[in-house]
Design an enzyme around this catalytic site. Sequence first.
Site, PDB file in Angstrom:
ATOM      1  N   GLU A 124      32.486  53.820  43.315  1.00  0.00           N
ATOM      2  CA  GLU A 124      33.605  53.064  43.868  1.00  0.00           C
ATOM      3  C   GLU A 124      34.271  53.851  45.000  1.00  0.00           C
ATOM      4  O   GLU A 124      34.507  55.057  44.854  1.00  0.00           O
ATOM      5  CB  GLU A 124      34.643  52.776  42.776  1.00  0.00           C
ATOM      6  N   ALA A 256      39.379  59.574  36.806  1.00  0.00           N
ATOM      7  CA  ALA A 256      38.394  58.850  36.005  1.00  0.00           C
ATOM      8  C   ALA A 256      37.794  57.721  36.831  1.00  0.00           C
ATOM      9  O   ALA A 256      38.268  57.398  37.919  1.00  0.00           O
ATOM     10  CB  ALA A 256      39.041  58.288  34.735  1.00  0.00           C
ATOM     11  N   MET A 257      36.739  57.112  36.291  1.00  0.00           N
ATOM     12  CA  MET A 257      36.096  55.958  36.922  1.00  0.00           C
ATOM     13  C   MET A 257      35.593  55.028  35.838  1.00  0.00           C
ATOM     14  O   MET A 257      34.906  55.437  34.909  1.00  0.00           O
ATOM     15  CB  MET A 257      34.944  56.425  37.833  1.00  0.00           C
ATOM     16  N   GLU A 258      35.904  53.731  35.998  1.00  0.00           N
ATOM     17  CA  GLU A 258      35.708  52.744  34.933  1.00  0.00           C
ATOM     18  C   GLU A 258      34.307  52.141  34.878  1.00  0.00           C
ATOM     19  O   GLU A 258      34.144  50.938  34.601  1.00  0.00           O
ATOM     20  CB  GLU A 258      36.732  51.618  35.079  1.00  0.00           C
ATOM     21  N   ASN A 259      33.255  52.912  35.098  1.00  0.00           N
ATOM     22  CA  ASN A 259      31.895  52.375  34.971  1.00  0.00           C
ATOM     23  C   ASN A 259      31.787  51.613  33.644  1.00  0.00           C
ATOM     24  O   ASN A 259      32.187  52.116  32.598  1.00  0.00           O
ATOM     25  CB  ASN A 259      30.881  53.519  34.971  1.00  0.00           C
ATOM     26  N   HIS A 290      44.087  53.202  30.659  1.00  0.00           N
ATOM     27  CA  HIS A 290      43.902  52.550  31.956  1.00  0.00           C
ATOM     28  C   HIS A 290      42.433  52.176  32.167  1.00  0.00           C
ATOM     29  O   HIS A 290      42.099  51.025  32.495  1.00  0.00           O
ATOM     30  CB  HIS A 290      44.372  53.509  33.051  1.00  0.00           C
ATOM     31  N   GLU A 291      41.561  53.144  31.960  1.00  0.00           N
ATOM     32  CA  GLU A 291      40.140  52.902  32.224  1.00  0.00           C
ATOM     33  C   GLU A 291      39.542  51.891  31.257  1.00  0.00           C
ATOM     34  O   GLU A 291      38.718  51.057  31.652  1.00  0.00           O
ATOM     35  CB  GLU A 291      39.372  54.223  32.168  1.00  0.00           C
ATOM     36  N   HIS A 294      40.134  48.342  32.179  1.00  0.00           N
ATOM     37  CA  HIS A 294      39.283  47.865  33.269  1.00  0.00           C
ATOM     38  C   HIS A 294      38.030  47.146  32.754  1.00  0.00           C
ATOM     39  O   HIS A 294      37.408  46.387  33.506  1.00  0.00           O
ATOM     40  CB  HIS A 294      38.832  49.036  34.143  1.00  0.00           C
ATOM     41  N   GLU A 313      43.677  47.509  39.854  1.00  0.00           N
ATOM     42  CA  GLU A 313      44.406  48.744  39.604  1.00  0.00           C
ATOM     43  C   GLU A 313      45.860  48.519  39.197  1.00  0.00           C
ATOM     44  O   GLU A 313      46.389  49.234  38.353  1.00  0.00           O
ATOM     45  CB  GLU A 313      44.329  49.658  40.828  1.00  0.00           C
TER      46      GLU A 313
END
Length: 825
Positions: A124, A256-259, A290-291, A294, A313
């Site tokens: 992303e 973080a990243m919401e994969n 949060h993640e 998503h 977001e």
Amino acid sequence: MSDIRLPQHVKPTYYAISLEYFMREQYYTGTETVTILIETPSKIIYMHSDSPLVITDIAIVYPMKSGLSYFPTNNDKMCIELPTEIEGEIKIKIDFEVKMDFMVKGSYVCSSTNRTLMATTHFEPIYARKAFPCFDEPIMKARFQLNVTADDDFFVISNMNYTEKKTLGSKTAYKFEETPLMPCYLLHWTVCKHNQISIVADCGVKISLYAENTDFSHDFLELAKSSLDFYNNYFGIPYPLQKLDLISVFKLKSRAMENWGSITFADYCIERLPNEDLQLFPRNCRTLCHEISHMWFGNLVTMEWWTHLWLNEGFARFIEYKCLNILKPRFKIWLKFLIDVWNFAMVYDVQKNTHSIEVECDDPNRIEEIFDAISYAKGASVLRMLEDFIGEEQFLNGIRKYLNVYKWKNTTTDMLWEVLAEFSFPELGEIMQCWTRQAGFPLITVKKIDDLEYKLTQYSSLAQNSPLLWHVPIKFIADDLSVHYVLFKDKSANIKLEKPSKWIKLNFKTMGFYRSIYSDDVFYEIIKSIKLLSAEDRYGLLDDCIQFYMSTKSRFACLADLIVSMIPEYEYIIVKYTSEVTTLLWENEYLKQISHKLSEFFTRIYRPFWDEYKLDKVDDYYDFGSARLICYKNLVEKCKDREVAWNLIEAKDNGSLSTELEPCYFYSKLLCASNEELYNLSLENINFACFIMKNSEDSELIKYVLHFYRLFDTPEALKIKEILYDSKESLNSTFLLSAMIKEIQIAQETFYINTLASSIKHFITNYWRFDGIFIKQELEDASDDLCETKPVISNFLYSMAESVEITAKFSSNAAYNEILLYFAN
């Protein structure tokens, strides 16, 4: 915009991707067969491909077989020429290879402090194109089937469970299940040697946490279980995958990243270390919640284009608090929202570079710029205001329908308003457009006509003469604490009450995204009743008062009188914000002549906390320890309260001092120890030396520490140097800057001079918390002293003096005189 977007009549439906990793050489090769639907006859296809991805071959394999020619175009696109004009389904096979680097974009490698290597992905917003050829836009959803082969001392994690695992010589091949429909930026894979801990949620989903060391991660695994169950119930839609992985990534720049199904986290975000800062755990809990949110808002339903990023977001930022409010009530998380989100957005939204929540993205290389306080914090604040406006039940029903109607699809902001309007007001879209399509927010003045009538006027926070207006859902309270509502959409309007009230206070519980400024008669009536107001209302009043004072819209006396009216105050967010004000006063060099008056003022504010709690009594809310630390630190550091200091030293020496108060120990030593003791302790204890660097108000002592550690190439010396380059760490930056200016005048070693020069420039360029007038004068004086003996350094210091921006409110002559007058009276 059309130039950066892919043609919408050509869409991928399925990717079959096979990768072979060569970890020690840090590259991989890949083969991809992508199924594409061409809706109108075309002879050209555009896909995304960007360095370090290198295409080695492209061929069409259905409905015919033929090699294809291709060439790069602008905006990371490649043009593929088909052998003939085609409509319908085709399949293209692409061979490629990728040399990985440490850039945290696309597919990359990273290593731990133990030099353990791992490879992972971060796609992303536009980095999938760096890892495999793709249609790299949110609206281009497809299904993915991934195969990864890696050395057998590594294992592979992806969005889905693997269905097959087999040994191929010294390597292991993993075949993963097909993903649901999703955009490229949610695809993920990790090649690592992590350890694993697992738990099963009530909904039957297996949750696994992968980290190099999982000893400190069990709290986050439990929270993941609880939050997944919470969201399943809240959204009314079951989590659509069979597993959820939480993956620790070394040195990840974002949190973080919401994969989908395999969320990546910076390693520190999913570990709870002993003796860490009390505020870090709630912050990391927020990131986790949060993640996971998503998985629905962003993954199941995705924004159509980055213009609507806030739908992902802003909502996730809002809902993380709602989740933790249920799961961790001791956090008092909605109070934290005010300082971490609401205030953060307010401060950002008055800056010159602010923008509307919905913002056109016509440059793909600037998309990352909108991952900011507006998309996250203002978006969340506006959603919270909206929920309060239409009602929690109606909001939830609307969100559930929105997710059900648009699951597996892409949406725009207007689509959200259309659904929510069904559960609230037909004109909801019109009401909300001014909040998402206008930068800034309303400033509302309140003037009293009589006890039955008050006049409201709204202005833009960006310019008082701006024609912009907002539809402001105002909830306010009267002096009997009754709650009232009005939708304020004109430039000015009068509020008429049914019962007389000596005051009204707007923005009940600080739910609205606006600020209120009161005429003096109304303001002073409100603060007479300050103890009757909720913590949220007290904080909102304080925040508005501080910001209006800093922008010269209000007097210092109003701010000081408000702070005094709240004594005794034990609520963490108010204590914290009050401490920021007292720190600004204390660090102002021109107020040193009244330091005794300031100490008396601060003692009035902070001493009640000591009188009430001392060292043994503990409250039951999470932030009690942080609030107590702030008060005791101020008592020792600013008020020079030796009773408190000696009690803290004694408790530390006998082992009874609670962990969160240990930072006060160094402050106490700084107050009570002799200079010789301080010098010796700073040389013997690197932690105390770092403390001196960050907190001492004795520039000579700071200079002594700097000078002692200057020549050592040791971990201890590196810690000192890190402080010089991390402006956020230092709360005493006026004194630290002063010490560096003094030290650079006598420094002899070239590398040391360069370090000091670089640090001085870094502080002045990036940090606001220093006294501009004082530092400017000191730089000029030092430049004059060195003009003949060290002209190069002299010129540097002069240029730094020229670059100092004197913007701090407390540094202006008018503000200085006003503060002096206040304390004189």
